[in-house]
Design an enzyme around this catalytic site. Structure first.
Site, PDB file in Angstrom:
ATOM      1  N   VAL A  11      37.628  32.753  36.898  1.00 57.64           N
ATOM      2  CA  VAL A  11      39.001  33.087  36.491  1.00 57.64           C
ATOM      3  C   VAL A  11      39.410  32.317  35.244  1.00 57.64           C
ATOM      4  O   VAL A  11      39.903  32.891  34.265  1.00 57.64           O
ATOM      5  CB  VAL A  11      39.987  32.808  37.653  1.00 57.64           C
ATOM      6  N   CYS A 260      36.607  35.999  47.305  1.00 59.76           N
ATOM      7  CA  CYS A 260      38.057  36.172  47.505  1.00 59.76           C
ATOM      8  C   CYS A 260      38.458  36.793  48.843  1.00 59.76           C
ATOM      9  O   CYS A 260      39.179  36.170  49.625  1.00 59.76           O
ATOM     10  CB  CYS A 260      38.648  36.991  46.361  1.00 59.76           C
TER      11      CYS A 260
HETATM   12  P1  NAD Z   1      35.202  28.881  40.303  1.00 65.89           P
HETATM   13  O1  NAD Z   1      34.621  28.033  41.358  1.00 65.89           O
HETATM   14  O2  NAD Z   1      34.322  29.841  39.574  1.00 65.89           O
HETATM   15  O3  NAD Z   1      35.906  27.949  39.214  1.00 65.89           O
HETATM   16  C1  NAD Z   1      36.672  26.834  39.510  1.00 65.89           C
HETATM   17  C2  NAD Z   1      36.376  25.775  38.460  1.00 65.89           C
HETATM   18  O4  NAD Z   1      37.268  24.692  38.642  1.00 65.89           O
HETATM   19  C3  NAD Z   1      34.959  25.187  38.554  1.00 65.89           C
HETATM   20  O5  NAD Z   1      34.312  25.355  37.310  1.00 65.89           O
HETATM   21  C4  NAD Z   1      35.186  23.724  38.901  1.00 65.89           C
HETATM   22  O6  NAD Z   1      34.229  22.871  38.323  1.00 65.89           O
HETATM   23  C5  NAD Z   1      36.576  23.501  38.325  1.00 65.89           C
HETATM   24  N1  NAD Z   1      37.288  22.351  38.897  1.00 65.89           N
HETATM   25  C6  NAD Z   1      37.406  22.007  40.203  1.00 65.89           C
HETATM   26  N2  NAD Z   1      38.140  20.870  40.317  1.00 65.89           N
HETATM   27  C7  NAD Z   1      38.510  20.520  39.061  1.00 65.89           C
HETATM   28  C8  NAD Z   1      39.266  19.450  38.526  1.00 65.89           C
HETATM   29  N3  NAD Z   1      39.810  18.530  39.338  1.00 65.89           N
HETATM   30  N4  NAD Z   1      39.434  19.383  37.199  1.00 65.89           N
HETATM   31  C9  NAD Z   1      38.895  20.308  36.395  1.00 65.89           C
HETATM   32  N5  NAD Z   1      38.164  21.346  36.829  1.00 65.89           N
HETATM   33  C10 NAD Z   1      37.963  21.459  38.151  1.00 65.89           C
HETATM   34  O7  NAD Z   1      36.408  29.654  40.987  1.00 65.89           O
HETATM   35  P2  NAD Z   1      37.039  31.055  40.548  1.00 65.89           P
HETATM   36  O8  NAD Z   1      36.261  32.172  41.141  1.00 65.89           O
HETATM   37  O9  NAD Z   1      37.296  31.047  39.085  1.00 65.89           O
HETATM   38  O10 NAD Z   1      38.428  30.991  41.340  1.00 65.89           O
HETATM   39  C11 NAD Z   1      39.479  30.156  40.939  1.00 65.89           C
HETATM   40  C12 NAD Z   1      40.725  30.559  41.694  1.00 65.89           C
HETATM   41  O11 NAD Z   1      41.098  31.889  41.332  1.00 65.89           O
HETATM   42  C13 NAD Z   1      40.556  30.583  43.223  1.00 65.89           C
HETATM   43  O12 NAD Z   1      41.755  30.185  43.815  1.00 65.89           O
HETATM   44  C14 NAD Z   1      40.287  32.042  43.511  1.00 65.89           C
HETATM   45  O13 NAD Z   1      40.671  32.404  44.805  1.00 65.89           O
HETATM   46  C15 NAD Z   1      41.159  32.722  42.480  1.00 65.89           C
HETATM   47  N6  NAD Z   1      40.696  34.066  42.094  1.00 65.89           N
HETATM   48  C16 NAD Z   1      39.385  34.313  41.921  1.00 65.89           C
HETATM   49  C17 NAD Z   1      38.977  35.591  41.520  1.00 65.89           C
HETATM   50  C18 NAD Z   1      37.526  35.913  41.338  1.00 65.89           C
HETATM   51  O14 NAD Z   1      37.201  37.096  41.268  1.00 65.89           O
HETATM   52  N7  NAD Z   1      36.637  34.949  41.234  1.00 65.89           N
HETATM   53  C19 NAD Z   1      39.946  36.596  41.302  1.00 65.89           C
HETATM   54  C20 NAD Z   1      41.283  36.282  41.454  1.00 65.89           C
HETATM   55  C21 NAD Z   1      41.660  35.009  41.863  1.00 65.89           C
END
Ligand code: NAD
Length: 430
Positions: A11, A260
């Protein structure tokens, strides 16, 4: 506008890239140094069609940069997006520890008025939670607002989903901050809904849980079709023509997986229980989903019995096509069952092989679908990649020792598969 995005995953990276493409100055922050080093070297840590070209262009134009320093992201931006992961805890509730950690770091580095936007999927009430943490830990007396702006992008089409979203939901505590967010999103020219923070938080869960319900519903119908001799594809088609129902999310298969739907459905269930509301609707949705793979494997086993020492080729590992994401992928669940039954498992996926390597120790990773089929007793379709729909089934069959084709996504027709010499078994039809 100066924007930072904290959490550069599926995201955060896409959001940051698209905001930069729209002309903003964007800093993407992540505490995973390996990820940031890759991005600085021009490499994408995830597979997402169109992402690399768009990101590299903005980097070249000086609008997009990457850092591990939350402090830098906070100090240099007016709008700070939180896009870190919110995985499920063992009890199903959302784990907000990453959100909490980021909120603390924002508090320590706040140097001016800031708009903090929760883009992570977070349970209703998290806006207040973030606000309280920042109030508690902030070192300087600067004002800030906390906004909820849930993300609806779909992996595999994330860039287009961000550029042309069906709606942009912005949950705000006051009019002033709403205007700033409207300005940021104005260039995409899409429908925007301004709400209170709690409603925005809930819109995301309600949407995902509703879609998950649709999937479990059609899978429930598929179970009946298998016994009654009906064809779930035709039933879904007949239902989908009704505009009140719609054709989307009515594909029977192995159920919902990915990062998700399973966790968001579970999290909403926990929220309902927290408020002492009857959650049996969601309990059933989840139960139906959890039985998809065991049911499919039971069918494979009863056809091939015994599965022991049979060579099974798994077509597709990613939780859905056009992504390399394996989080909660049905493939991993199926492979576990097959290995438990002592089958010999071979796998192939067009883009998820690298991510699979560390997760799949006792299986053979194959070069392509034809390589996968070599010597196999059965093939099992798990991910509906277009590449698989276009395979030469005759060639595939000739490479095999046996003739079973178990289609967990109903991507082939029975006629086509049988013409190629397969014994074809799919979902929701005899
Ligand atoms: P992801 O795991 O791909 O990315 C999260 C990132 O955050 C990672 O790169 C991690 O290293 C980083 N991170 C964690 N703690 C951190 C910190 N303290 N400081 C800096 N960086 C940090 O997750 P994602 O799939 O991108 O999902 C993120 C959010 O968006 C979730 O809540 C998810 O439910 C939501 N979401 C995801 C999607 C999807 O399709 N993947 C769609 C809509 C919403």
């Amino acid at each position: 506008m100066n924007v930072s995005v904290i959490g550069t995953g599926y995201v955060g990276l896409v959001t940051g890239t698209v905001f930069a493409d729209l002309g903003n100055e964007v800093i993407c922050v992540d505490n995973d140094k390996k990820k940031i080093d890759m991005l600085k070297a021009g490499e994408m840590p995830i597979y997402e069609p169109g992402l690399q070209e768009m990101a590299l262009k903005s980097v070249e134009d000086g609008r997009l940069s990457f850092t591990t320093s939350v402090a830098k992201g906070v100090r240099d931006s007016k709008v700070i997006f939180i896009a870190v992961g919110t995985p499920p805890k063992p009890n199903g509730e959302s784990d907000l520890s990453a959100v909490e950690a980021v909120a603390r770091e924002i508090a320590l580095n706040i140097n001016d008025y800031k708009i903090i936007v929760n883009k992570s999927t977070v349970p209703v009430g998290t806006g207040n939670f973030v606000r309280n943490i920042i109030e508690k830990f902030k070192r300087a007396d600067h004002d800030f607002d906390v906004v909820s702006n849930p993300e609806f992008l779909k992996e595999g089409s994330a860039i287009a989903d961000c550029l042309y979203p069906e709606r942009i939901v912005i949950g705000v505590p006051n009019h002033h901050v709403a205007m700033a967010l409207l300005e940021l999103y104005a260039p995409v020219e899409r429908p925007m809904l301004i709400t209170d923070v709690e409603s925005a938080e809930l819109i995301k869960y309600a949407s995902n849980a509703f879609l998950a319900t649709k999937i479990s519903f059609i899978n429930f119908i598929a179970n009946i079709c298998e016994k009654a001799g009906a064809d779930v594809t035709l039933v879904a088609k007949g239902m989908g023509y009704d505009s009140r129902i719609g054709a989307h999310f009515l594909q029977a298969g192995l159920g919902f997986g990915g990062s998700c739907f399973p966790k968001d459905t579970l999290s909403l269930l926990c929220t309902a229980r927290k408020y002492k509301e009857d959650a049996s609707l969601l309990e059933t949705v989840i139960e139906l989903n959890e039985d998809r793979v065991p049911r499919f494997v039971r069918r494979i086993s009863s056809e091939m019995k015994p599965l022991r020492d049979k060579v099974v080729g798994v077509l597709g590992l990613a939780f859905k096509p056009n992504t390399d994401d394996l989080r909660d992928a049905k493939s991993l669940e199926i492979i576990k069952h097959l290995l438990k039954a002592r089958a010999i498992v071979r796998v192939y996926d067009p883009v998820a092989m690298e991510n699979a390597r560390p997760l799949l120790k006792d299986v053979k990773l194959c070069k392509n679908a034809y390589d996968l089929a070599r010597g196999a007793d059965a093939l099992v379709v798990v991910t509906e990649w277009n590449e698989f729909k276009l395979l030469n089934l005759e060639k595939l069959r000739q490479n095999m020792r046996g003739s079973y084709l178990f289609d967990g996504r109903n991507i082939y027709s029975k006629e086509r598969a049988e013409r190629a010499g397969f014994k074809y078994i799919c979902i929701g039809k005899r």
